[in-house]
Design an enzyme around this catalytic site. Structure first.
Site, PDB file in Angstrom:
ATOM      1  N   SER A 183       0.566  -1.596  -0.326  1.00 54.80           N
ATOM      2  CA  SER A 183       0.020  -0.057  -0.448  1.00 54.80           C
ATOM      3  C   SER A 183       1.122   1.066   0.080  1.00 54.80           C
ATOM      4  CB  SER A 183      -0.799   0.236   1.097  1.00 54.80           C
ATOM      5  OG  SER A 183      -2.108  -1.515   1.470  1.00 54.80           O
TER       6      SER A 183
HETATM    7  N1  SAH Z   1      -0.624  -4.725   4.200  1.00 50.09           N
HETATM    8  C1  SAH Z   1      -0.715  -5.240   3.384  1.00 50.09           C
HETATM    9  C2  SAH Z   1      -1.349  -5.103   1.410  1.00 50.09           C
HETATM   10  C3  SAH Z   1      -0.443  -5.860   0.921  1.00 50.09           C
HETATM   11  S1  SAH Z   1      -2.519  -5.163  -0.758  1.00 50.09           S
HETATM   12  C4  SAH Z   1       0.756  -4.088   2.612  1.00 50.09           C
HETATM   13  O1  SAH Z   1       1.329  -3.917   4.142  1.00 50.09           O
HETATM   14  O2  SAH Z   1       1.665  -4.737   2.255  1.00 50.09           O
HETATM   15  C5  SAH Z   1      -3.172  -6.425   0.271  1.00 50.09           C
HETATM   16  C6  SAH Z   1      -3.314  -7.975   0.433  1.00 50.09           C
HETATM   17  O3  SAH Z   1      -4.808  -8.946   1.123  1.00 50.09           O
HETATM   18  C7  SAH Z   1      -2.953  -8.737  -0.453  1.00 50.09           C
HETATM   19  O4  SAH Z   1      -1.743  -9.612  -0.536  1.00 50.09           O
HETATM   20  C8  SAH Z   1      -4.253 -10.288  -0.549  1.00 50.09           C
HETATM   21  O5  SAH Z   1      -3.899 -11.012  -1.062  1.00 50.09           O
HETATM   22  C9  SAH Z   1      -4.289 -10.393   0.634  1.00 50.09           C
HETATM   23  N2  SAH Z   1      -5.749 -10.654   0.236  1.00 50.09           N
HETATM   24  C10 SAH Z   1      -7.328  -9.931  -0.381  1.00 50.09           C
HETATM   25  N3  SAH Z   1      -7.896 -10.848   0.658  1.00 50.09           N
HETATM   26  C11 SAH Z   1      -8.006 -11.749   1.564  1.00 50.09           C
HETATM   27  C12 SAH Z   1      -8.568 -12.129   1.929  1.00 50.09           C
HETATM   28  N4  SAH Z   1      -9.834 -12.819   2.485  1.00 50.09           N
HETATM   29  N5  SAH Z   1      -8.495 -12.941   2.938  1.00 50.09           N
HETATM   30  C13 SAH Z   1      -6.606 -12.728   3.253  1.00 50.09           C
HETATM   31  N6  SAH Z   1      -5.911 -11.768   2.678  1.00 50.09           N
HETATM   32  C14 SAH Z   1      -5.737 -11.435   1.325  1.00 50.09           C
END
Ligand code: SAH
Length: 230
Positions: free
Chosen positions: A64
Protein backbone atom coordinates in the site's frame (compact mmCIF):
# COMPACT_ATOMS: atom_id res chain seq x y z
CA UNK A 1 19.62 -6.41 2.24
CA UNK A 2 21.32 -3.19 3.02
CA UNK A 3 20.39 0.26 4.15
CA UNK A 4 22.40 3.28 3.04
CA UNK A 5 22.82 6.92 3.98
CA UNK A 6 21.02 7.89 0.78
CA UNK A 7 18.04 5.63 1.51
CA UNK A 8 17.84 6.97 5.05
CA UNK A 9 17.73 10.47 3.60
CA UNK A 10 14.88 9.52 1.29
CA UNK A 11 13.10 7.94 4.24
CA UNK A 12 13.42 11.18 6.21
CA UNK A 13 11.84 13.03 3.27
CA UNK A 14 8.97 10.55 3.24
CA UNK A 15 8.47 11.12 6.98
CA UNK A 16 8.40 14.90 6.40
CA UNK A 17 5.83 14.38 3.65
CA UNK A 18 3.61 12.25 5.94
CA UNK A 19 3.86 14.94 8.58
CA UNK A 20 2.85 17.59 6.04
CA UNK A 21 -0.25 15.51 5.32
CA UNK A 22 -1.30 15.52 8.96
CA UNK A 23 0.28 12.40 10.43
CA UNK A 24 1.51 13.78 13.75
CA UNK A 25 1.84 10.72 16.03
CA UNK A 26 5.58 10.54 16.65
CA UNK A 27 5.39 6.78 17.20
CA UNK A 28 4.13 6.34 13.63
CA UNK A 29 6.70 8.76 12.20
CA UNK A 30 9.46 6.94 14.15
CA UNK A 31 8.27 3.60 12.76
CA UNK A 32 8.50 4.96 9.21
CA UNK A 33 11.99 6.29 9.94
CA UNK A 34 13.20 3.11 11.65
CA UNK A 35 11.83 0.48 9.25
CA UNK A 36 13.52 0.30 5.84
CA UNK A 37 10.46 0.02 3.58
CA UNK A 38 12.70 -1.15 0.73
CA UNK A 39 13.33 -4.43 2.58
CA UNK A 40 9.68 -5.30 1.86
CA UNK A 41 9.92 -4.78 -1.91
CA UNK A 42 12.14 -5.91 -4.75
CA UNK A 43 15.67 -4.77 -3.87
CA UNK A 44 16.11 -3.51 -7.44
CA UNK A 45 13.68 -0.70 -6.71
CA UNK A 46 14.95 0.44 -3.32
CA UNK A 47 14.67 4.14 -4.12
CA UNK A 48 11.06 3.77 -5.22
CA UNK A 49 10.22 2.58 -1.73
CA UNK A 50 10.29 6.16 -0.46
CA UNK A 51 7.87 7.68 -2.94
CA UNK A 52 4.25 7.90 -1.90
CA UNK A 53 3.28 5.15 -4.32
CA UNK A 54 1.85 1.68 -4.20
CA UNK A 55 4.28 -0.85 -5.69
CA UNK A 56 3.89 -4.36 -7.14
CA UNK A 57 4.90 -7.25 -4.88
CA UNK A 58 4.42 -10.98 -5.68
CA UNK A 59 1.17 -12.64 -6.84
CA UNK A 60 -0.17 -9.52 -8.59
CA UNK A 61 -0.57 -7.67 -5.28
CA UNK A 62 0.78 -4.31 -4.14
CA UNK A 63 2.36 -2.83 -1.04
CA UNK A 64 0.00 0.00 0.00
CA UNK A 65 0.94 3.69 -0.40
CA UNK A 66 2.99 4.89 2.58
CA UNK A 67 0.35 7.53 3.34
CA UNK A 68 -2.37 4.87 3.38
CA UNK A 69 -0.32 2.74 5.79
CA UNK A 70 0.28 5.75 8.05
CA UNK A 71 -3.38 6.82 7.90
CA UNK A 72 -4.74 3.37 8.72
CA UNK A 73 -2.20 2.97 11.53
CA UNK A 74 -3.25 6.34 12.95
CA UNK A 75 -6.93 5.32 12.93
CA UNK A 76 -6.03 2.05 14.66
CA UNK A 77 -4.73 3.93 17.77
CA UNK A 78 -2.18 1.18 18.50
CA UNK A 79 -1.30 0.56 22.14
CA UNK A 80 1.56 -1.69 23.25
CA UNK A 81 -0.86 -3.95 25.14
CA UNK A 82 -3.08 -4.51 22.05
CA UNK A 83 -3.73 -7.81 20.34
CA UNK A 84 -4.39 -6.91 16.71
CA UNK A 85 -5.53 -8.82 13.63
CA UNK A 86 -4.49 -7.71 10.14
CA UNK A 87 -6.24 -9.00 7.02
CA UNK A 88 -3.88 -8.96 4.01
CA UNK A 89 -0.26 -9.55 5.06
CA UNK A 90 1.06 -8.73 1.58
CA UNK A 91 4.65 -7.50 1.86
CA UNK A 92 4.55 -7.46 5.67
CA UNK A 93 5.33 -3.73 5.86
CA UNK A 94 2.09 -2.68 7.56
CA UNK A 95 2.55 -5.59 9.99
CA UNK A 96 6.10 -4.41 10.78
CA UNK A 97 4.88 -0.85 11.44
CA UNK A 98 2.19 -2.05 13.89
CA UNK A 99 4.54 -4.51 15.57
CA UNK A 100 7.22 -1.85 16.04
CA UNK A 101 4.67 0.10 18.09
CA UNK A 102 4.65 -2.76 20.59
CA UNK A 103 1.40 -4.59 19.79
CA UNK A 104 1.05 -8.34 19.31
CA UNK A 105 -0.07 -8.89 15.72
CA UNK A 106 -1.76 -11.76 13.88
CA UNK A 107 -1.84 -11.33 10.12
CA UNK A 108 -3.65 -13.41 7.48
CA UNK A 109 -2.78 -13.79 3.79
CA UNK A 110 -4.73 -15.75 1.15
CA UNK A 111 -1.90 -15.99 -1.44
CA UNK A 112 0.35 -18.92 -0.51
CA UNK A 113 3.44 -17.46 -2.18
CA UNK A 114 3.15 -14.16 -0.33
CA UNK A 115 2.40 -15.92 2.94
CA UNK A 116 5.56 -18.05 2.68
CA UNK A 117 7.88 -15.28 1.48
CA UNK A 118 6.68 -12.70 3.97
CA UNK A 119 6.73 -15.15 6.86
CA UNK A 120 10.40 -15.86 6.08
CA UNK A 121 11.22 -12.17 5.73
CA UNK A 122 9.58 -11.19 9.03
CA UNK A 123 11.49 -13.94 10.86
CA UNK A 124 14.75 -12.86 9.22
CA UNK A 125 14.12 -9.26 10.28
CA UNK A 126 13.43 -10.39 13.86
CA UNK A 127 9.70 -9.57 14.16
CA UNK A 128 8.92 -12.22 16.75
CA UNK A 129 5.65 -10.59 17.87
CA UNK A 130 4.06 -11.12 14.46
CA UNK A 131 2.25 -14.40 13.82
CA UNK A 132 1.56 -15.00 10.12
CA UNK A 133 -1.42 -17.15 9.14
CA UNK A 134 -2.40 -18.61 5.77
CA UNK A 135 -6.14 -18.49 5.18
CA UNK A 136 -9.19 -16.52 4.18
CA UNK A 137 -9.55 -13.22 5.97
CA UNK A 138 -13.35 -13.35 5.51
CA UNK A 139 -13.33 -15.85 8.38
CA UNK A 140 -11.06 -13.74 10.60
CA UNK A 141 -8.97 -15.75 13.07
CA UNK A 142 -11.46 -17.31 15.52
CA UNK A 143 -8.70 -19.34 17.24
CA UNK A 144 -7.02 -16.15 18.41
CA UNK A 145 -10.08 -13.91 18.92
CA UNK A 146 -11.15 -11.65 20.52
CA UNK A 147 -8.95 -8.77 19.32
CA UNK A 148 -8.54 -5.22 20.56
CA UNK A 149 -8.25 -4.03 16.97
CA UNK A 150 -8.71 -5.35 13.43
CA UNK A 151 -7.22 -3.73 10.31
CA UNK A 152 -8.25 -4.76 6.81
CA UNK A 153 -5.67 -3.79 4.16
CA UNK A 154 -7.63 -4.87 1.07
CA UNK A 155 -10.76 -3.25 -0.37
CA UNK A 156 -14.05 -4.85 0.72
CA UNK A 157 -17.40 -4.49 -0.98
CA UNK A 158 -19.22 -5.36 2.25
CA UNK A 159 -18.35 -6.00 5.89
CA UNK A 160 -18.03 -9.73 6.58
CA UNK A 161 -19.94 -10.50 9.76
CA UNK A 162 -17.18 -12.62 11.29
CA UNK A 163 -14.83 -9.65 11.66
CA UNK A 164 -16.60 -7.12 13.91
CA UNK A 165 -17.79 -10.02 16.09
CA UNK A 166 -14.14 -10.99 16.73
CA UNK A 167 -13.57 -7.61 18.41
CA UNK A 168 -13.56 -7.17 22.18
CA UNK A 169 -16.25 -4.85 23.52
CA UNK A 170 -14.77 -1.37 23.00
CA UNK A 171 -12.53 -2.72 20.23
CA UNK A 172 -12.09 -0.96 16.88
CA UNK A 173 -11.80 -2.11 13.31
CA UNK A 174 -10.54 -0.19 10.27
CA UNK A 175 -11.88 -1.42 6.93
CA UNK A 176 -11.97 0.20 3.47
CA UNK A 177 -15.43 -0.62 2.12
CA UNK A 178 -17.52 0.33 -0.89
CA UNK A 179 -19.13 -1.10 -3.99
CA UNK A 180 -16.88 0.32 -6.70
CA UNK A 181 -13.12 0.97 -6.87
CA UNK A 182 -13.33 3.84 -4.42
CA UNK A 183 -13.42 2.48 -0.88
CA UNK A 184 -14.58 4.49 2.11
CA UNK A 185 -12.16 4.13 5.01
CA UNK A 186 -14.49 3.08 7.81
CA UNK A 187 -13.86 2.89 11.55
CA UNK A 188 -16.16 0.49 13.40
CA UNK A 189 -16.34 0.39 17.19
CA UNK A 190 -17.93 -2.48 19.09
CA UNK A 191 -19.97 -0.61 21.67
CA UNK A 192 -21.53 -3.69 23.28
CA UNK A 193 -22.20 -7.36 22.58
CA UNK A 194 -24.61 -6.46 19.77
CA UNK A 195 -24.11 -2.73 19.06
CA UNK A 196 -21.59 -1.13 16.74
CA UNK A 197 -20.94 2.45 15.73
CA UNK A 198 -19.16 3.56 12.58
CA UNK A 199 -17.44 6.61 11.17
CA UNK A 200 -16.23 7.36 7.63
CA UNK A 201 -12.77 8.78 7.05
CA UNK A 202 -12.22 9.41 3.33
CA UNK A 203 -11.75 7.57 0.08
CA UNK A 204 -8.87 5.25 -0.80
CA UNK A 205 -8.05 2.63 -3.45
CA UNK A 206 -7.02 -0.92 -2.56
CA UNK A 207 -6.47 -4.31 -4.18
CA UNK A 208 -9.65 -6.38 -3.71
CA UNK A 209 -10.58 -8.41 -0.63
CA UNK A 210 -11.08 -11.77 -2.37
CA UNK A 211 -12.97 -14.76 -1.01
CA UNK A 212 -11.20 -18.05 -0.24
CA UNK A 213 -7.48 -18.73 -0.64
CA UNK A 214 -5.55 -19.30 -3.84
CA UNK A 215 -5.08 -22.92 -2.73
CA UNK A 216 -8.82 -23.66 -2.75
CA UNK A 217 -10.02 -26.03 -5.48
CA UNK A 218 -12.05 -24.36 -8.22
CA UNK A 219 -14.67 -27.04 -7.72
CA UNK A 220 -14.98 -26.44 -3.99
CA UNK A 221 -18.37 -25.01 -3.26
CA UNK A 222 -17.94 -21.67 -1.57
CA UNK A 223 -19.36 -21.20 1.89
CA UNK A 224 -21.78 -18.29 1.81
CA UNK A 225 -20.39 -15.33 3.74
CA UNK A 226 -22.65 -13.52 6.17
CA UNK A 227 -22.67 -9.74 5.85
CA UNK A 228 -23.51 -7.06 8.33
CA UNK A 229 -24.71 -3.54 7.72
CA UNK A 230 -23.64 -1.43 10.65
N1 SAH B 1 -0.75 -4.91 4.34
C1 SAH B 1 -0.13 -5.18 3.06
C2 SAH B 1 -1.04 -4.75 1.93
C3 SAH B 1 -0.97 -5.70 0.78
S1 SAH B 1 -2.25 -5.57 -0.42
C4 SAH B 1 1.25 -4.55 2.96
O1 SAH B 1 1.63 -3.79 3.87
O2 SAH B 1 1.97 -4.84 2.02
C5 SAH B 1 -3.55 -6.53 0.32
C6 SAH B 1 -3.30 -7.99 0.54
O3 SAH B 1 -4.55 -8.56 0.94
C7 SAH B 1 -2.84 -8.79 -0.68
O4 SAH B 1 -1.63 -9.42 -0.38
C8 SAH B 1 -3.97 -9.80 -0.91
O5 SAH B 1 -3.52 -11.07 -1.37
C9 SAH B 1 -4.57 -9.90 0.50
N2 SAH B 1 -5.93 -10.42 0.55
C10 SAH B 1 -6.97 -10.19 -0.31
N3 SAH B 1 -8.06 -10.91 0.07
C11 SAH B 1 -7.72 -11.58 1.21
C12 SAH B 1 -8.39 -12.52 2.07
N4 SAH B 1 -9.65 -12.92 1.84
N5 SAH B 1 -7.72 -13.01 3.13
C13 SAH B 1 -6.42 -12.66 3.37
N6 SAH B 1 -5.73 -11.80 2.59
C14 SAH B 1 -6.36 -11.28 1.51
Amino acid sequence: MKDTHKLRGLRQRLVNYLQSRGIDDSRILDAFMDIPRHYFMSQDFAEWAYRNEAFPIAAGQTISHPYTVAFQTDLLQVKPSDKILEIGTGSGYQAAVISSMGAKLYTIERQAELYHNTNKLLIKLGYDRIRTLFGDGYQGAPRFAPFDKIIVTCGASFIPKALPYQLKIGGRMIIPVGEGDDKMMTVIIRESETEFSSEKKGIFKFVPFLEGTNADQQSMSKRPIKRVSL
